[in-house]
Write an enzyme that holds these catalytic residues in place. Structure first.
Site, PDB file in Angstrom:
ATOM      1  N   HIS A 113       0.796  -1.240   0.145  1.00 44.40           N
ATOM      2  CA  HIS A 113       0.095  -0.215  -0.093  1.00 44.40           C
ATOM      3  C   HIS A 113       0.880   1.160  -0.050  1.00 44.40           C
ATOM      4  O   HIS A 113       1.720   1.133   0.469  1.00 44.40           O
ATOM      5  CB  HIS A 113      -0.997   0.106   1.252  1.00 44.40           C
ATOM      6  CG  HIS A 113      -1.826  -1.019   1.185  1.00 44.40           C
ATOM      7  ND1 HIS A 113      -3.084  -1.191   0.701  1.00 44.40           N
ATOM      8  CD2 HIS A 113      -1.675  -2.248   1.848  1.00 44.40           C
ATOM      9  CE1 HIS A 113      -3.676  -2.572   0.875  1.00 44.40           C
ATOM     10  NE2 HIS A 113      -2.804  -3.131   1.560  1.00 44.40           N
ATOM     11  N   GLY A 140       7.762 -21.957  10.158  1.00 43.84           N
ATOM     12  CA  GLY A 140       6.339 -21.682  10.216  1.00 43.84           C
ATOM     13  C   GLY A 140       5.885 -20.341  10.790  1.00 43.84           C
ATOM     14  O   GLY A 140       6.802 -19.852  11.563  1.00 43.84           O
TER      15      GLY A 140
END
Length: 189
Positions: A113, A140
């Site tokens: 953004h 993970g």
């Protein structure tokens, strides 16, 4: 004049509400839903992933669920492995090298953004591609941010937030991720 899709893939400011892009996301959502309803050994799995992704290499494995924006901007080389719950925000290309292993709930994000509040409030977005090298290992819960390249054989520690490129054979961990060793060096633990 380029379409919103063309601007998106090129990493330029684009409008994500464009009807063509919304339709492509709906298609991806339907395919993710179909894939999530399959079980190991279901012959439909490969067909669905080949329809969803830009490239799905032989012997690659994706454990369901998997989440994408579009899917066709994700390219997995042979033998890549993605564990449960991976998020691949593919407004720009995501390349995952042969033999790469990605842990559960890892996120690879190309969507970004504008930093300027006024531009951001206008609804415009952009993206930057991400590349994961051959035989890289992403632990993970790690997050790889837009524009990052992870080199061949690199290791990303579980839960790391990768804000910068990671060199070949380098191991990084933390938030933000910082180098802790190179492959072949003694384990610091």
């Amino acid at each position: 004049m380029p379409s919103e899709l063309q601007k998106m893939v090129a990493g330029e400011l684009y409008r994500p509400g464009d009807p063509e892009l919304a339709s492509a996301r709906t298609r991806a959502q339907a395919l993710m839903q179909q894939y999530g309803a399959t079980i190991l050994g279901d012959p439909e799995r490969d067909r669905i992933l080949r329809a969803l992704l830009g490239h799905y290499g032989t012997s690659s494995v994706i454990r369901a669920p998997v989440y994408v924006d579009y899917g066709w901007n994700v390219f997995l080389d042979d033998g890549a492995f993605l564990n449960f719950g991976c998020v691949l925000l593919d407004v720009c290309p995501i390349h995952i090298g042969a033999g790469a292993q990605i842990g559960p709930y890892a996120q690879i994000l190309t969507a970004d953004h504008p930093r300027d509040a006024q531009t951001r409030a206008s609804g415009l977005e952009f993206g930057r591609p991400v590349s994961i090298g051959q035989n890289a290992w992403i632990g993970g819960g790690a997050i790889v941010l837009p524009g990052v390249t992870v080199g061949d054989g690199a290791v990303i520690g579980a839960g790391a937030v990768v804000t910068r490129d990671v060199g070949k054979g380098e191991t990084v961990a933390g938030n933000p991720a910082r180098p802790i060793r190179r492959t072949g060096a003694p384990d610091p633990l």
